[in-house]
Enzyme design. Structure first.
Site, PDB file in Angstrom:
ATOM      1  N   ARG A   1       9.175  -7.507  -7.961  1.00 53.72           N
ATOM      2  CA  ARG A   1       8.597  -7.450  -9.314  1.00 53.72           C
ATOM      3  C   ARG A   1       9.276  -6.438 -10.241  1.00 53.72           C
ATOM      4  O   ARG A   1       9.180  -6.559 -11.448  1.00 53.72           O
ATOM      5  CB  ARG A   1       7.106  -7.115  -9.239  1.00 53.72           C
ATOM      6  CG  ARG A   1       6.852  -5.747  -8.641  1.00 53.72           C
ATOM      7  CD  ARG A   1       5.453  -5.589  -8.078  1.00 53.72           C
ATOM      8  NE  ARG A   1       5.348  -4.281  -7.453  1.00 53.72           N
ATOM      9  CZ  ARG A   1       5.841  -3.959  -6.249  1.00 53.72           C
ATOM     10  NH1 ARG A   1       6.455  -4.885  -5.524  1.00 53.72           N
ATOM     11  NH2 ARG A   1       5.740  -2.760  -5.767  1.00 53.72           N
TER      12      ARG A   1
ATOM     13  N   CYS B   1      -1.730  -1.325  -5.082  1.00 55.37           N
ATOM     14  CA  CYS B   1      -0.940  -2.541  -4.879  1.00 55.37           C
ATOM     15  C   CYS B   1      -0.187  -2.478  -3.556  1.00 55.37           C
ATOM     16  O   CYS B   1       0.084  -3.499  -2.933  1.00 55.37           O
ATOM     17  CB  CYS B   1       0.030  -2.732  -6.037  1.00 55.37           C
ATOM     18  SG  CYS B   1      -0.791  -3.160  -7.575  1.00 55.37           S
TER      19      CYS B   1
ATOM     20  N   CYS C   1      -1.856  -0.411  13.574  1.00 51.83           N
ATOM     21  CA  CYS C   1      -1.930  -1.333  12.430  1.00 51.83           C
ATOM     22  C   CYS C   1      -0.655  -1.116  11.624  1.00 51.83           C
ATOM     23  O   CYS C   1       0.391  -0.847  12.202  1.00 51.83           O
ATOM     24  CB  CYS C   1      -3.195  -1.092  11.610  1.00 51.83           C
ATOM     25  SG  CYS C   1      -3.293   0.560  10.891  1.00 51.83           S
TER      26      CYS C   1
END
Ligand code: ZN
Length: 486
Positions: free
Chosen positions: A173, A288, A444
């Site tokens: 982006r 984000c 994780c």
């Protein structure tokens, strides 16, 4: 008596800021002024000889614009007349006055011809853009399209604030950076791209994090601030600094598929704190980096910020002052909500309590960062570093590796662990029964979710468990660099 000439009109008085006349009435004074400087006459009076409607006249401190028979008003030698023309659009055209605007070279005239053809921009507007100084806070997702379009549009001076380096995960982006720029400071990469687009502009780089200590100093010389940051601390910092400095803030924010835009800090308009007096508790709204964002969304919102910035500089149209634009990319809906200025706002209200910049980390509930020396135990859970896990594996130990991420993350990269998403651990605990006696290493992405999973296992009576500090990201960074990071 003295007549004060405003900057835009000094072009017609040989740059003089005052003109001395000997007059008995206001009409007389104007007659002498326009005799001395005939080019002023069409600027001040219409064909019928009436003072133009956008010209204000002050006799000493009094507005005599609406006074009948103002021409007949008597004046004495000690009086002063001040001419104050209004500026079209009335919004924050905070750039230099017309006579001080820079001129355009032939190259620039050719470059900006599509602007010059618009009566709303024209030569004068293009000169305003050239005189303008805009600060982009951040050169990431929002800052990329923002800075590129402002550069293309001919903003004369663009300030860039960023301390980050380009990461491969930015390129989805942050279109101001290229693949070859990975690892470079973002402001260097942005400068190169912007200079390539428009060599006529000045770029001022601030390779630093914007803080309470430096924000006012950095921001004070800019006309418009465009907030393209990604965290609440900086948002409140930028807002408060804009209000304190009296500068408009072209605001934009994004999350996943949704965006917001507004113009805060304008005179008489609301500010970010009028809309959001308090930040959400830390961790409630994911960033984000954790929650993801559709790559084109910052493009959409950043271009809205650029549009507002250019409107503010030109003083045209209706800026998003007092309105919040909501962008929903999935439904492709745009909604605008009315925003009211809060008279009790702690920073822009009638009795502000915030009169200088504060500690925004504290305000947003961010705990001061301690040097993260590897800890052996956190909240009763043993923490294993990736180096320690590597040692275990190299020594032939075979701990049970439990991966508590989501299946779509497992697809991206995994270290061969048993996949059991955190949200399903409680319901599927039975699947782990056969490994109860083994040493279990839970991981994780970064070590946060696995810490929660470790608590669940401990509650269920598992005793030989470790949380992998830093998660699979740390593993990919330090141990197996062939693995992708995301
Ligand atoms: Zn406010």
């Amino acid at each position: 008596m003295k007549i004060f000439i405003p900057t835009p009109l000094r072009a017609y008085t040989d740059k003089k800021d005052t003109v001395d006349v000997a007059a008995a009435t206001v009409g007389d004074a104007f007659a002498q002024l326009t005799t001395l400087h005939p080019e002023l006459r069409p600027q001040l009076f219409n064909i019928e000889g009436k003072l133009r409607s956008f010209v204000n006249v002050y006799l000493n401190d009094d507005d005599i614009r609406y006074l009948d028979q103002k021409e007949a008003t008597h004046v004495s030698d000690s009086d002063t007349l001040t001419i104050i023309p209004s500026i079209a659009g009335g919004s924050a055209s905070a750039v230099a006055e017309l006579a001080e605007l820079p001129t355009l070279s032939n190259d620039e005239i050719a470059r900006y011809s599509r602007h010059l053809l618009l009566p709303e921009v024209g030569l004068e507007g293009q000169r305003k853009l050239k005189a303008a100084r805009v600060l982009c806070v951040g050169t990431g997702g929002l800052g990329s399209p923002l800075a590129l379009y402002l550069a293309a549009a001919g903003i004369g001076t663009l300030g860039l604030v960023d301390f980050d380096v380009v990461d491969a995960s930015n390129l989805q982006r942050q279109i101001i950076h290229s693949t070859k720029d990975v690892g470079r400071p973002k402001i260097d990469s942005a400068e190169e791209k912007l200079k390539g687009l428009n060599p006529h502009m000045n770029i001022i780089k601030f390779e630093t994090m914007l803080t309470s200590a430096n924000a006012l100093e950095i921001m004070k010389d800019f006309d418009v601030i465009a907030d393209g940051t990604d965290n609440f601390q900086t948002r409140y910092l930028v807002n408060d600094a804009c209000v304190l400095l009296g500068k408009p803030n072209a605001y934009g924010s994004i999350f996943r598929f949704e965006g917001q835009a507004s113009v805060f800090g304008a005179k008489d308009g609301p500010c970010y704190r009028c809309l959001y007096p308090e930040p959400p508790p830390p961790g409630l709204v994911p960033s984000c980096a954790e929650g993801g964002v559709l790559g084109i969304l910052p493009g959409l919102v950043g271009i809205i910020q650029a549009t507002e910035t250019i409107k503010l500089i030109l003083g045209i149209g209706e800026p998003l002052i007092g309105r919040l634009l909501l962008v929903d990319a999935l439904g492709m809906n745009f909604r605008t909500l009315k925003l009211r200025k809060n008279k009790d706002c702690p920073v822009c209200g009638t009795h502000p309590t915030v009169t200088e910049l504060i500690d925004y980390d504290q305000f947003c509930g961010i705990l001061p960062k301690v040097d993260e020396a590897p800890v052996a135990v956190k909240d009763g859970i043993s923490q294993l570093s990736v180096e320690q896990l590597k040692q275990k594996l190299d020594a032939g130990e075979r701990p049970f590796i439990l991966d508590v991420r989501e299946p779509h993350e497992f697809q991206i990269v995994n270290m061969g662990g048993y996949l059991l998403p955190l949200g399903e651990v409680v319901a599927r605990l039975v699947e782990l029964e056969e490994h109860r006696e083994r040493e279990i290493v839970i991981h994780c992405k970064t070590g946060r979710r696995s810490q929660d999973a470790a608590h669940i296992l401990r509650e269920a009576g598992f005793s030989n468990i470790h949380n992998l500090a830093g998660g699979i990201q740390a593993w990919a960074e330090k141990i197996d660099t062939s693995l992708p990071k995301y």
